[in-house]
Design an enzyme around this catalytic site. Sequence first.
Site, mmCIF file in Angstrom:
data_model
loop_
_atom_site.group_PDB
_atom_site.id
_atom_site.type_symbol
_atom_site.label_atom_id
_atom_site.label_comp_id
_atom_site.label_asym_id
_atom_site.label_seq_id
_atom_site.Cartn_x
_atom_site.Cartn_y
_atom_site.Cartn_z
ATOM 1 N N SER A 57 16.913 7.591 -2.003
ATOM 2 C CA SER A 57 17.464 7.030 -0.775
ATOM 3 C C SER A 57 18.320 5.823 -1.125
ATOM 4 O O SER A 57 18.032 5.108 -2.091
ATOM 5 C CB SER A 57 16.322 6.591 0.148
ATOM 6 O OG SER A 57 16.805 5.831 1.233
ATOM 7 N N TYR A 73 8.644 2.035 1.295
ATOM 8 C CA TYR A 73 9.439 3.250 1.136
ATOM 9 C C TYR A 73 10.544 3.005 0.103
ATOM 10 O O TYR A 73 10.738 3.790 -0.829
ATOM 11 C CB TYR A 73 10.042 3.662 2.480
ATOM 12 C CG TYR A 73 11.053 4.776 2.396
ATOM 13 C CD1 TYR A 73 10.631 6.099 2.290
ATOM 14 C CD2 TYR A 73 12.420 4.516 2.415
ATOM 15 C CE1 TYR A 73 11.556 7.134 2.216
ATOM 16 C CE2 TYR A 73 13.341 5.544 2.342
ATOM 17 C CZ TYR A 73 12.911 6.847 2.241
ATOM 18 O OH TYR A 73 13.823 7.868 2.160
ATOM 19 N N ALA A 74 11.275 1.883 0.246
ATOM 20 C CA ALA A 74 12.348 1.556 -0.694
ATOM 21 C C ALA A 74 11.794 1.377 -2.108
ATOM 22 O O ALA A 74 12.400 1.841 -3.080
ATOM 23 C CB ALA A 74 13.078 0.286 -0.243
ATOM 24 N N ALA A 76 9.050 2.722 -3.401
ATOM 25 C CA ALA A 76 8.633 4.022 -3.934
ATOM 26 C C ALA A 76 9.844 4.828 -4.396
ATOM 27 O O ALA A 76 9.804 5.473 -5.451
ATOM 28 C CB ALA A 76 7.833 4.792 -2.885
ATOM 29 N N LYS A 77 10.914 4.801 -3.622
ATOM 30 C CA LYS A 77 12.127 5.521 -4.014
ATOM 31 C C LYS A 77 12.749 4.900 -5.264
ATOM 32 O O LYS A 77 13.252 5.608 -6.133
ATOM 33 C CB LYS A 77 13.136 5.554 -2.861
ATOM 34 C CG LYS A 77 12.724 6.457 -1.711
ATOM 35 C CD LYS A 77 12.619 7.910 -2.126
ATOM 36 C CE LYS A 77 12.500 8.837 -0.949
ATOM 37 N NZ LYS A 77 12.481 10.254 -1.348
#
Length: 169
Positions: A57, A73-74, A76-77
């Site tokens: 992402s 989320y950021a 993990a990506k």
Amino acid sequence: MSYLRRPPDRNPADRTAGAAGTCRRDLDTNLLTAVLLTTVLQGSLRRPGGRLIMISSAAAQRGGAGSHSAGSYAAAKAALHGWAFGLARRLGPDGITVNVLAPGYVADTEIFGDRWGEEFHAQKVADTLVGRGGTPADVATAVACMASPAAGYLTGQVIGLDGGAVLGR
């Protein structure tokens, strides 16, 4: 004189547990699944010519904003990028390429949940240099290109697919 304004709405331990749960979910969904899947599949990849393409992402490059969930989320990506780079080094001698596609805003998906609305859409489009959101077809086309035999020299890269919202690094 008291320096406390008011007690917190929730117990700090409850907030920490909630944030930890969100982080765990994001790591499991966005990193651990890729680690497990690629570990299992490595022996089955064509040598030479195999292609591993991981979907990340633009958030991994911009950082998550506004909440623990966006930040985890950021993160993990972004961790997925490190995993892909290691695989590229390990599998490159066998003629297998490993790359990451990092899409930005893709308009025709439900990834943003209930934040979806005209104002949100307009802001995401305004963040691009091309004046539009991405489409699922844009993502599919990029994946097809990266998976093609013509992409045999492309490896260990994060390819941004975000209409210029995040400029190259």
